[in-house]
Design a protein around this motif. Sequence first.
Motif, PDB file in Angstrom:
ATOM      1  N   UNK A 175     -28.209 -33.692 -23.707  1.00 47.02           N
ATOM      2  CA  UNK A 175     -28.427 -34.789 -22.882  1.00 47.02           C
ATOM      3  C   UNK A 175     -27.315 -35.670 -22.490  1.00 47.02           C
ATOM      4  N   UNK A 176     -26.389 -36.021 -23.171  1.00 49.76           N
ATOM      5  CA  UNK A 176     -25.259 -36.534 -22.811  1.00 49.76           C
ATOM      6  C   UNK A 176     -24.288 -35.570 -21.804  1.00 49.76           C
ATOM      7  N   UNK A 177     -24.337 -34.478 -22.030  1.00 52.97           N
ATOM      8  CA  UNK A 177     -23.736 -33.527 -21.108  1.00 52.97           C
ATOM      9  C   UNK A 177     -24.302 -33.607 -19.786  1.00 52.97           C
ATOM     10  N   UNK A 228     -20.784 -37.133 -21.913  1.00 46.99           N
ATOM     11  CA  UNK A 228     -19.863 -36.037 -22.760  1.00 46.99           C
ATOM     12  C   UNK A 228     -19.605 -35.070 -21.853  1.00 46.99           C
ATOM     13  N   UNK A 229     -18.498 -34.187 -21.980  1.00 48.86           N
ATOM     14  CA  UNK A 229     -18.501 -32.614 -21.166  1.00 48.86           C
ATOM     15  C   UNK A 229     -18.356 -31.743 -22.336  1.00 48.86           C
ATOM     16  N   UNK A 230     -19.219 -30.659 -22.400  1.00 44.83           N
ATOM     17  CA  UNK A 230     -18.735 -29.836 -22.902  1.00 44.83           C
ATOM     18  C   UNK A 230     -18.230 -28.565 -22.501  1.00 44.83           C
ATOM     19  N   UNK A 231     -16.714 -28.252 -22.872  1.00 43.53           N
ATOM     20  CA  UNK A 231     -16.066 -27.390 -22.259  1.00 43.53           C
ATOM     21  C   UNK A 231     -16.327 -25.914 -22.158  1.00 43.53           C
ATOM     22  N   UNK A 232     -16.468 -25.347 -21.206  1.00 42.99           N
ATOM     23  CA  UNK A 232     -16.874 -24.103 -21.009  1.00 42.99           C
ATOM     24  C   UNK A 232     -16.295 -23.090 -21.957  1.00 42.99           C
ATOM     25  N   UNK A 233     -16.811 -22.232 -22.456  1.00 34.31           N
ATOM     26  CA  UNK A 233     -16.189 -20.996 -23.393  1.00 34.31           C
ATOM     27  C   UNK A 233     -16.823 -19.938 -23.110  1.00 34.31           C
ATOM     28  N   UNK A 234     -15.853 -18.823 -22.681  1.00 37.83           N
ATOM     29  CA  UNK A 234     -16.322 -17.474 -22.209  1.00 37.83           C
ATOM     30  C   UNK A 234     -17.145 -16.862 -23.421  1.00 37.83           C
ATOM     31  N   UNK A 235     -17.360 -17.105 -24.688  1.00 38.42           N
ATOM     32  CA  UNK A 235     -17.996 -16.581 -25.637  1.00 38.42           C
ATOM     33  C   UNK A 235     -19.357 -17.104 -25.663  1.00 38.42           C
ATOM     34  N   UNK A 236     -19.800 -18.171 -24.793  1.00 39.71           N
ATOM     35  CA  UNK A 236     -21.126 -18.782 -24.789  1.00 39.71           C
ATOM     36  C   UNK A 236     -21.610 -18.794 -23.489  1.00 39.71           C
ATOM     37  N   UNK A 237     -22.927 -18.662 -23.359  1.00 36.39           N
ATOM     38  CA  UNK A 237     -23.790 -18.696 -22.178  1.00 36.39           C
ATOM     39  C   UNK A 237     -23.828 -20.216 -21.732  1.00 36.39           C
ATOM     40  N   UNK A 238     -24.257 -20.477 -20.240  1.00 33.71           N
ATOM     41  CA  UNK A 238     -24.470 -21.830 -19.923  1.00 33.71           C
ATOM     42  C   UNK A 238     -25.446 -22.817 -20.710  1.00 33.71           C
ATOM     43  N   UNK A 239     -26.213 -22.217 -21.449  1.00 37.04           N
ATOM     44  CA  UNK A 239     -27.088 -23.000 -22.704  1.00 37.04           C
ATOM     45  C   UNK A 239     -26.476 -23.360 -23.890  1.00 37.04           C
ATOM     46  N   UNK A 240     -25.279 -22.634 -23.979  1.00 32.71           N
ATOM     47  CA  UNK A 240     -24.494 -22.860 -25.095  1.00 32.71           C
ATOM     48  C   UNK A 240     -24.672 -21.864 -26.335  1.00 32.71           C
ATOM     49  N   UNK A 241     -25.649 -20.972 -26.116  1.00 30.56           N
ATOM     50  CA  UNK A 241     -25.826 -19.782 -27.056  1.00 30.56           C
ATOM     51  C   UNK A 241     -24.739 -18.687 -26.977  1.00 30.56           C
ATOM     52  N   UNK A 242     -24.397 -18.255 -28.281  1.00 27.71           N
ATOM     53  CA  UNK A 242     -23.230 -17.228 -28.180  1.00 27.71           C
ATOM     54  C   UNK A 242     -23.630 -15.901 -27.540  1.00 27.71           C
TER      55      UNK A 242
END
Length: 295
Positions: free
Chosen positions: A233-235, A240-254
Amino acid sequence: MEQQWRRATGLCSQLHAANASTGRLSTFAIRSSFFFTRFDETHTPPIVRIAATRGVNLQLYLLILFEAQCRRRYGSAGPSPLPLSSHEEALSWTSLTFSKATENAGIKVPISSRANRERQVRSALKRLADEGLIQRNVGTPPRAVMALDESGKHRKETAFYHAPDPFEHVIRLPAEFVTQGWLYLLTPAEIRFYFAFRHLEKRYLRRPGAYFSPEARTSEYFLPRDVYESHLMLHRLGLIQRVKDPRRRSDGKLVDFHSYAERGEKWPIHLFKLGDDSLLHRPAYGPVRRALLNT
């Protein structure tokens, strides 16, 4: 609810301006002992014990600290002059508090939403006193409230509240965190994560961003999984910004969770950054409503 939110934030702005003879409070400081515990300490920080999902304990204590800092920039704050209750347009702990208290009209003796809110405030003040965060029934009038140090009952002696000096371990937020109503609309879990991450990033020597390791999350900030997940929610709000990681989907799951599990490897940790504090200078109601509606 919007009407009550506007009333409460208006009173916060009035409180902020009431003691502005030496300049308005620009930043709201909170000592790290309120939400952070070092590895060599065994007790949980006070925020863990008072931040109930329902109720106004956390909100009210932060309001008490804010009022003390508006009134006194340096030294001991002493008892607050605010009464427990007053009519809705005057400053009091009940009128400053925002809650979902509703009217009980279907009973023999109807109870107004204001009376229910006052009961919440009384209950919260008792809990804060039990935790060594305030003293009640002090000063003039005798029903006044006085803030104590943020470390609470874990101190060996009663420590009266002093406005933080520039060299203490604190987090500092724009005063608008209170006067623009963010304090009211963020959940206790979101506030816990937000405070913890502001502190964590500061510990990273002001490098942009920080990793929230499981050890720090559980042993220093005492954030269980549900509180940690409030970063979503903060993102969405931009705080808060959650930095994009190619190892994760847009919902944060691996992307390839099973391969990590099969190899017994640790999952990659999220990298977070603080959002722009200018967001806090805007009224909270619109952004929070849009984020809840996911628009």
